[in-house]
Motif scaffolding. Structure first.
Motif, PDB file in Angstrom:
ATOM      1  N   VAL A  48     -15.125  -1.512   4.615  1.00 55.62           N
ATOM      2  CA  VAL A  48     -15.410  -0.751   3.405  1.00 55.62           C
ATOM      3  C   VAL A  48     -14.729  -1.384   2.193  1.00 55.62           C
ATOM      4  N   GLY A  49     -13.427  -1.561   2.276  1.00 48.93           N
ATOM      5  CA  GLY A  49     -12.705  -2.145   1.160  1.00 48.93           C
ATOM      6  C   GLY A  49     -11.252  -2.367   1.501  1.00 48.93           C
ATOM      7  N   GLY A  55      -1.323  -3.014  -5.147  1.00 43.21           N
ATOM      8  CA  GLY A  55      -2.378  -2.221  -5.731  1.00 43.21           C
ATOM      9  C   GLY A  55      -3.070  -2.861  -6.912  1.00 43.21           C
ATOM     10  N   THR A  56      -2.810  -4.139  -7.152  1.00 40.67           N
ATOM     11  CA  THR A  56      -3.376  -4.822  -8.308  1.00 40.67           C
ATOM     12  C   THR A  56      -4.682  -5.537  -8.017  1.00 40.67           C
ATOM     13  N   GLY A  57      -5.051  -5.647  -6.761  1.00 35.79           N
ATOM     14  CA  GLY A  57      -6.282  -6.304  -6.399  1.00 35.79           C
ATOM     15  C   GLY A  57      -7.055  -5.508  -5.370  1.00 35.79           C
ATOM     16  N   LEU A  70     -10.683   2.113  -4.488  1.00 37.43           N
ATOM     17  CA  LEU A  70      -9.430   2.132  -3.752  1.00 37.43           C
ATOM     18  C   LEU A  70      -8.256   2.153  -4.719  1.00 37.43           C
ATOM     19  N   SER A  71      -7.256   2.926  -4.381  1.00 37.48           N
ATOM     20  CA  SER A  71      -6.035   2.940  -5.163  1.00 37.48           C
ATOM     21  C   SER A  71      -4.875   3.280  -4.241  1.00 37.48           C
ATOM     22  N   THR A  75       4.941   4.867  -4.498  1.00 43.38           N
ATOM     23  CA  THR A  75       6.071   5.784  -4.579  1.00 43.38           C
ATOM     24  C   THR A  75       5.882   6.981  -3.668  1.00 43.38           C
ATOM     25  N   LYS A  76       4.627   7.295  -3.348  1.00 42.59           N
ATOM     26  CA  LYS A  76       4.311   8.407  -2.460  1.00 42.59           C
ATOM     27  C   LYS A  76       3.851   7.942  -1.086  1.00 42.59           C
ATOM     28  N   ASN A  77       3.744   6.626  -0.905  1.00 44.99           N
ATOM     29  CA  ASN A  77       3.331   6.065   0.377  1.00 44.99           C
ATOM     30  C   ASN A  77       1.930   6.540   0.772  1.00 44.99           C
ATOM     31  N   ILE A  78       1.013   6.508  -0.197  1.00 46.31           N
ATOM     32  CA  ILE A  78      -0.345   7.010   0.004  1.00 46.31           C
ATOM     33  C   ILE A  78      -1.362   5.999  -0.506  1.00 46.31           C
ATOM     34  N   ILE A  79      -2.434   5.806   0.254  1.00 46.51           N
ATOM     35  CA  ILE A  79      -3.576   4.999  -0.143  1.00 46.51           C
ATOM     36  C   ILE A  79      -4.775   5.925  -0.257  1.00 46.51           C
ATOM     37  N   TYR A  80      -5.542   5.787  -1.341  1.00 48.19           N
ATOM     38  CA  TYR A  80      -6.689   6.642  -1.591  1.00 48.19           C
ATOM     39  C   TYR A  80      -7.992   5.855  -1.531  1.00 48.19           C
TER      40      TYR A  80
END
Length: 123
Positions: A48-49, A55-57, A70-71, A75-80
């Motif tokens: 998918v991605g 998080g810059t690429g 994708l982001s 600091t929260k240890n989370i990928i969206y």
């Protein structure tokens, strides 16, 4: 060992949106690139991605490009995974993966997965 946990799946009508989240217990994810894969019943797993460790690429499959975003918040240890303009063909179980490997123009998963979260898009 770190355990990945995917959440946010559900039932949505075509054209709608969902946001998936991937978190981890035990260790920080900030030092790793992260990826999302999906697998629909009767179909092979597909990429998918992916998002870089900072998080810059980002890199997306053509099937979701311009619709999914994708982001990450280290600091929260989370990928969206923000999914917009959903189509019925997006129906699948979505999996988070830590440390995918780039092989030419393709990304391959590591052996470290979450349990997946199910997304169903109705017409």
């Amino acid at each position: 060992q770190v355990k990945l946990i995917e959440t946010g799946g559900g039932l949505v009508q075509a054209g709608g949106s969902l946001r998936l989240s991937c978190t981890a217990s035990g260790m920080i994810l900030s030092g790793y690139p992260m990826a999302w894969f999906r697998q629909a019943p009767g179909k092979e797993r597909e990429f998918v991605g992916t998002i870089s460790w900072a998080g810059t690429g980002t890199y997306y499959a053509d099937s979701v490009k311009d619709r999914f975003i994708l982001s990450r918040d280290n600091t929260k240890n989370i990928i969206y995974l923000q999914m917009n303009s959903l189509k019925t063909e997006d129906t699948a179980v979505y999996y988070c993966n830590r440390g995918p490997t780039r092989e030419g123009d393709r990304w391959s998963p590591s052996d470290f997965w979450g349990q997946g979260t199910s997304v169903t898009v109705s017409s």
